[in-house]
Scaffold this motif. Structure first.
Motif, PDB file in Angstrom:
ATOM      1  N   ILE A  34       0.591  -1.249  -0.089  1.00 53.27           N
ATOM      2  CA  ILE A  34       0.133   0.567  -0.059  1.00 53.27           C
ATOM      3  C   ILE A  34       0.726   1.282   0.197  1.00 53.27           C
ATOM      4  CG2 ILE A  34      -1.126   1.261   1.234  1.00 53.27           C
ATOM      5  CD1 ILE A  34      -2.544  -1.745   2.332  1.00 53.27           C
ATOM      6  N   ALA A  35       2.237   1.411   0.905  1.00 49.58           N
ATOM      7  CA  ALA A  35       2.789   1.993   0.863  1.00 49.58           C
ATOM      8  C   ALA A  35       3.625   2.743  -0.390  1.00 49.58           C
ATOM      9  CB  ALA A  35       3.773   1.852   2.148  1.00 49.58           C
ATOM     10  N   ALA A  36       4.176   1.597  -0.548  1.00 44.40           N
ATOM     11  CA  ALA A  36       4.652   1.718  -1.831  1.00 44.40           C
ATOM     12  C   ALA A  36       3.432   2.645  -3.506  1.00 44.40           C
ATOM     13  CB  ALA A  36       5.533   0.207  -2.856  1.00 44.40           C
ATOM     14  N   TRP A  37       2.721   1.833  -3.481  1.00 44.89           N
ATOM     15  CA  TRP A  37       1.978   2.201  -4.944  1.00 44.89           C
ATOM     16  C   TRP A  37       1.323   3.485  -4.331  1.00 44.89           C
ATOM     17  CZ3 TRP A  37       0.250   0.445  -8.920  1.00 44.89           C
ATOM     18  CH2 TRP A  37       0.988  -0.663  -9.518  1.00 44.89           C
ATOM     19  N   THR A  38       1.526   4.057  -3.170  1.00 42.27           N
ATOM     20  CA  THR A  38       0.616   5.787  -3.077  1.00 42.27           C
ATOM     21  C   THR A  38       2.076   6.199  -2.630  1.00 42.27           C
ATOM     22  OG1 THR A  38      -0.315   5.024  -1.063  1.00 42.27           O
ATOM     23  CG2 THR A  38       0.253   6.452  -0.955  1.00 42.27           C
ATOM     24  N   LEU A  39       2.908   6.251  -2.821  1.00 39.01           N
ATOM     25  CA  LEU A  39       4.199   7.125  -3.677  1.00 39.01           C
ATOM     26  C   LEU A  39       4.562   6.936  -4.814  1.00 39.01           C
ATOM     27  CD1 LEU A  39       7.128   5.630   0.394  1.00 39.01           C
ATOM     28  CD2 LEU A  39       5.483   8.271  -0.905  1.00 39.01           C
ATOM     29  N   LEU A  40       4.122   5.458  -5.213  1.00 36.02           N
ATOM     30  CA  LEU A  40       4.005   5.681  -6.655  1.00 36.02           C
ATOM     31  C   LEU A  40       3.243   6.671  -7.223  1.00 36.02           C
ATOM     32  CD1 LEU A  40       5.409   4.284  -9.158  1.00 36.02           C
ATOM     33  CD2 LEU A  40       3.557   2.896  -9.145  1.00 36.02           C
ATOM     34  N   ILE A  41       2.099   6.390  -7.150  1.00 36.38           N
ATOM     35  CA  ILE A  41       0.551   7.011  -7.101  1.00 36.38           C
ATOM     36  C   ILE A  41       1.056   8.693  -7.785  1.00 36.38           C
ATOM     37  CG2 ILE A  41      -1.794   7.846  -7.187  1.00 36.38           C
ATOM     38  CD1 ILE A  41      -1.973   4.801  -6.656  1.00 36.38           C
ATOM     39  N   ILE A  42       1.373   9.636  -6.075  1.00 38.25           N
ATOM     40  CA  ILE A  42       2.436  10.257  -5.449  1.00 38.25           C
ATOM     41  C   ILE A  42       2.933  11.068  -6.855  1.00 38.25           C
ATOM     42  CG2 ILE A  42       3.522  12.493  -4.193  1.00 38.25           C
ATOM     43  CD1 ILE A  42       1.585  10.577  -1.660  1.00 38.25           C
ATOM     44  N   GLY A  43       3.997   9.985  -7.729  1.00 36.26           N
ATOM     45  CA  GLY A  43       4.790  10.458  -7.860  1.00 36.26           C
ATOM     46  C   GLY A  43       4.884  11.411  -9.301  1.00 36.26           C
ATOM     47  N   PHE A  44       3.653  10.038  -9.444  1.00 37.79           N
ATOM     48  CA  PHE A  44       3.072  10.164 -10.842  1.00 37.79           C
ATOM     49  C   PHE A  44       2.302  11.275 -11.073  1.00 37.79           C
ATOM     50  CE2 PHE A  44       4.804   5.889 -12.229  1.00 37.79           C
ATOM     51  CZ  PHE A  44       4.695   5.756 -13.486  1.00 37.79           C
ATOM     52  N   VAL A  45       1.875  11.319 -10.369  1.00 36.89           N
ATOM     53  CA  VAL A  45       0.680  13.291 -10.100  1.00 36.89           C
ATOM     54  C   VAL A  45       1.035  14.410  -9.995  1.00 36.89           C
ATOM     55  CG1 VAL A  45      -1.372  13.837  -8.691  1.00 36.89           C
ATOM     56  CG2 VAL A  45      -1.169  11.493 -10.101  1.00 36.89           C
ATOM     57  N   ARG A  46       2.463  14.322  -8.953  1.00 39.66           N
ATOM     58  CA  ARG A  46       2.278  15.641  -8.540  1.00 39.66           C
ATOM     59  C   ARG A  46       3.104  16.097  -9.702  1.00 39.66           C
ATOM     60  NH1 ARG A  46       7.286  15.718  -3.901  1.00 39.66           N
ATOM     61  NH2 ARG A  46       5.513  14.051  -2.937  1.00 39.66           N
ATOM     62  N   ALA A  47       3.578  17.522 -10.019  1.00 36.37           N
ATOM     63  CA  ALA A  47       4.002  18.173 -11.041  1.00 36.37           C
ATOM     64  C   ALA A  47       5.572  18.340 -10.771  1.00 36.37           C
ATOM     65  CB  ALA A  47       4.056  19.778 -10.697  1.00 36.37           C
ATOM     66  N   PRO A  48       6.312  18.366 -11.904  1.00 32.96           N
ATOM     67  CA  PRO A  48       7.836  18.065 -11.486  1.00 32.96           C
ATOM     68  C   PRO A  48       8.128  19.485 -11.226  1.00 32.96           C
ATOM     69  CG  PRO A  48       6.925  18.246 -14.104  1.00 32.96           C
ATOM     70  CD  PRO A  48       5.530  18.059 -13.426  1.00 32.96           C
ATOM     71  N   PRO A  49       9.239  19.467 -10.556  1.00 34.60           N
ATOM     72  CA  PRO A  49      10.394  20.269  -9.768  1.00 34.60           C
ATOM     73  C   PRO A  49      10.684  21.330 -11.020  1.00 34.60           C
ATOM     74  CG  PRO A  49      11.354  18.579  -9.856  1.00 34.60           C
ATOM     75  CD  PRO A  49      10.530  17.988 -10.306  1.00 34.60           C
ATOM     76  N   THR A  50      10.781  22.202 -10.868  1.00 33.65           N
ATOM     77  CA  THR A  50      10.877  23.910 -12.519  1.00 33.65           C
ATOM     78  C   THR A  50      12.267  24.102 -12.612  1.00 33.65           C
ATOM     79  OG1 THR A  50       9.786  25.719 -10.909  1.00 33.65           O
ATOM     80  CG2 THR A  50       8.597  24.397 -12.457  1.00 33.65           C
ATOM     81  N   LEU A  51      12.997  24.322 -13.095  1.00 38.82           N
ATOM     82  CA  LEU A  51      14.470  23.925 -12.949  1.00 38.82           C
ATOM     83  C   LEU A  51      14.318  25.985 -13.372  1.00 38.82           C
ATOM     84  CD1 LEU A  51      16.029  21.431 -14.756  1.00 38.82           C
ATOM     85  CD2 LEU A  51      16.174  22.051 -11.698  1.00 38.82           C
ATOM     86  N   SER A  52      15.314  26.371 -12.059  1.00 41.32           N
ATOM     87  CA  SER A  52      15.496  27.988 -12.093  1.00 41.32           C
ATOM     88  C   SER A  52      16.771  28.507 -12.796  1.00 41.32           C
ATOM     89  CB  SER A  52      15.838  29.058 -11.248  1.00 41.32           C
ATOM     90  OG  SER A  52      16.433  28.409 -10.554  1.00 41.32           O
ATOM     91  N   ALA A  53      16.868  29.487 -13.669  1.00 41.58           N
ATOM     92  CA  ALA A  53      17.950  29.830 -14.463  1.00 41.58           C
ATOM     93  C   ALA A  53      19.502  30.789 -13.858  1.00 41.58           C
ATOM     94  CB  ALA A  53      18.157  29.764 -15.948  1.00 41.58           C
ATOM     95  N   ASP A  54      19.302  30.661 -12.735  1.00 39.98           N
ATOM     96  CA  ASP A  54      19.751  31.435 -11.879  1.00 39.98           C
ATOM     97  C   ASP A  54      21.451  31.675 -12.750  1.00 39.98           C
ATOM     98  OD1 ASP A  54      17.953  32.547 -10.620  1.00 39.98           O
ATOM     99  OD2 ASP A  54      18.236  31.686  -8.838  1.00 39.98           O
TER     100      ASP A  54
END
Length: 54
Positions: A34-54
């Motif tokens: 259950i924990a593994a599937w939850t983390l997998l789903i969260i990983g797919f649903v969450r927006a990817p982090p944005t990279l800043s060009a500082d």
């Protein structure tokens, strides 16, 4: 189905502590899945982090 097959095979089952170990192993494995599937789903649903060009 399993109790019927065990009865026909003459199996009497394990001692109470053995049955408890098997039950706990199945519960822990289920919780882990259950924990593994939850983390997998969260990983797919969450927006990817944005990279800043500082």
């Amino acid at each position: 189905m399993l109790p019927i097959a065990a009865h026909q095979a003459g199996a009497t089952g394990g001692t109470p502590w053995q049955e408890l170990i098997v039950k706990l192993a199945h519960i822990l494995a289920g919780l882990g899945l259950i924990a593994a599937w939850t983390l997998l789903i969260i990983g797919f649903v969450r927006a990817p982090p944005t990279l800043s060009a500082d």
